[in-house]
Write an enzyme that holds these catalytic residues in place. Structure first.
Site, PDB file in Angstrom:
ATOM      1  CB  SER A   6      15.246  42.109   8.091  1.00  0.00           C
ATOM      2  OG  SER A   6      15.001  40.712   7.407  1.00  0.00           O
ATOM      3  CG  HIS A  29      17.792  40.218  10.926  1.00  0.00           C
ATOM      4  ND1 HIS A  29      17.924  39.726  12.088  1.00  0.00           N
ATOM      5  CD2 HIS A  29      16.263  39.377  10.321  1.00  0.00           C
ATOM      6  CE1 HIS A  29      16.669  39.081  12.470  1.00  0.00           C
ATOM      7  NE2 HIS A  29      15.714  38.637  11.381  1.00  0.00           N
ATOM      8  CG  ASP A  31      14.487  36.952   8.240  1.00  0.00           C
ATOM      9  OD1 ASP A  31      14.810  37.394   9.812  1.00  0.00           O
ATOM     10  OD2 ASP A  31      14.088  38.610   8.000  1.00  0.00           O
ATOM     11  CG  MET A  33      12.751  31.696   6.500  1.00  0.00           C
ATOM     12  SD  MET A  33      11.357  31.824   6.848  1.00  0.00           S
ATOM     13  CE  MET A  33      11.115  34.250   7.112  1.00  0.00           C
ATOM     14  CG  HIS A  62      15.444  35.854  12.858  1.00  0.00           C
ATOM     15  ND1 HIS A  62      14.708  36.078  12.815  1.00  0.00           N
ATOM     16  CD2 HIS A  62      15.075  34.418  13.971  1.00  0.00           C
ATOM     17  CE1 HIS A  62      13.483  35.610  13.015  1.00  0.00           C
ATOM     18  NE2 HIS A  62      13.701  34.808  14.328  1.00  0.00           N
ATOM     19  CG  MET A  64      12.537  31.608  11.931  1.00  0.00           C
ATOM     20  SD  MET A  64      11.863  33.085  11.234  1.00  0.00           S
ATOM     21  CE  MET A  64      13.447  34.185  10.013  1.00  0.00           C
ATOM     22  CG  MET A 133      10.091  36.629  16.451  1.00  0.00           C
ATOM     23  SD  MET A 133      10.609  36.752  15.282  1.00  0.00           S
ATOM     24  CE  MET A 133       9.230  36.715  13.751  1.00  0.00           C
ATOM     25  CG  ASP A 171      12.495  40.073  13.535  1.00  0.00           C
ATOM     26  OD1 ASP A 171      12.569  40.683  12.453  1.00  0.00           O
ATOM     27  OD2 ASP A 171      13.635  38.629  12.872  1.00  0.00           O
TER      28      ASP A 171
END
Ligand code: DX5
Ligand code: ZN
Length: 208
Positions: A6, A29, A31, A33, A62, A64, A133, A171
């Site tokens: 990440s 990875h 992320d 958001m 991923h 979120m 998580m 993660d």
């Protein structure tokens, strides 16, 4: 052990993605958001998509976010192996899993530290990946939550019991010390532990 890197905590994502490209890391990875599902917000797709010019690695996305259906078609355009969203989004879970698969991409479902493994049960047969998580989602550099090991054990049992061959991803807060608590996972995600070092390959080796 497969390793997914990440770059959330990176100060210079293009540079670090180029450096990661020279390592044998298995996935990048990504992320994402939205400032709603979690407090922080990552850059919009129009900027984010440029970042992937710096890597040939497959992406492990991923999400979120509150509305995965808005992001799935965008991230499906990139060199993506997995798109994972959260069980806690509650609505349209099955539809969103199918939307990911419609793009020919493997589908994952993530659970936050306080969500029980058994809540995944209705969706297990549809999934290619389950992400556990090991910190509260929202930022890099947090401390690994010890109870994660127990959840990985429960999940492994559940997959065996129902004969499901989805992979497990874990993660948050993973480094050379906490990785021994994640032996039951197939993939581990590490962010700050890798990108805060000078030698990325050494850190990746220490996680395998
Ligand atoms: C947390 C993110 C993680 C995080 C991992 O919300 O989902 O992927 O960036 O970073 P470290 O390894 O620093 O905990
Ligand atoms: Zn993540």
């Amino acid at each position: 052990m497969l390793v997914s890197a990440s770059f959330l905590s990176s100060n210079n994502p293009p540079e670090d993605l180029k450096k990661l490209n020279e390592t044998d890391v298995d996935y990048i990875h990504v992320d994402i958001m939205d400032g709603k599902f979690v407090k922080n917000k990552t850059m919009p797709f129009s900027e984010m998509k440029n970042i992937y010019k710096f890597t040939d690695k497959r992406l492990d996305v991923h999400l979120m976010v509150e509305q995965p259906e808005k992001y799935i078609p965008l991230y499906a355009e990139l060199n993506t192996e997995y798109i994972t969203f959260h069980l806690e989004t509650e609505d349209n879970i099955e539809e969103n899993i199918n939307l990911i698969k419609k793009y020919g991409i493997k589908a994952g479902l993530a659970i936050k530290p306080n969500t029980e493994v058994k809540e995944l049960l209705p969706y297990l047969p549809l999934l290619d990946l389950i992400l556990v998580m090991s910190v509260e989602p929202g930022m890099g550099g947090q401390k690994f939550i010890e109870e994660t090991t127990k959840k990985l054990e429960e999940l492994r049992e559940l997959l065996k019991e129902y004969n499901i061959d989805a992979v497990i991803n874990v993660d948050g807060g993973i480094n050379s010390e906490t990785k021994s608590k994640c032996n039951l996972s197939d993939i581990i995600v590490a962010g700050s532990y890798i990108v805060n070092a000078d030698n990325f390959q050494e850190r990746i080796d220490s996680l395998r």
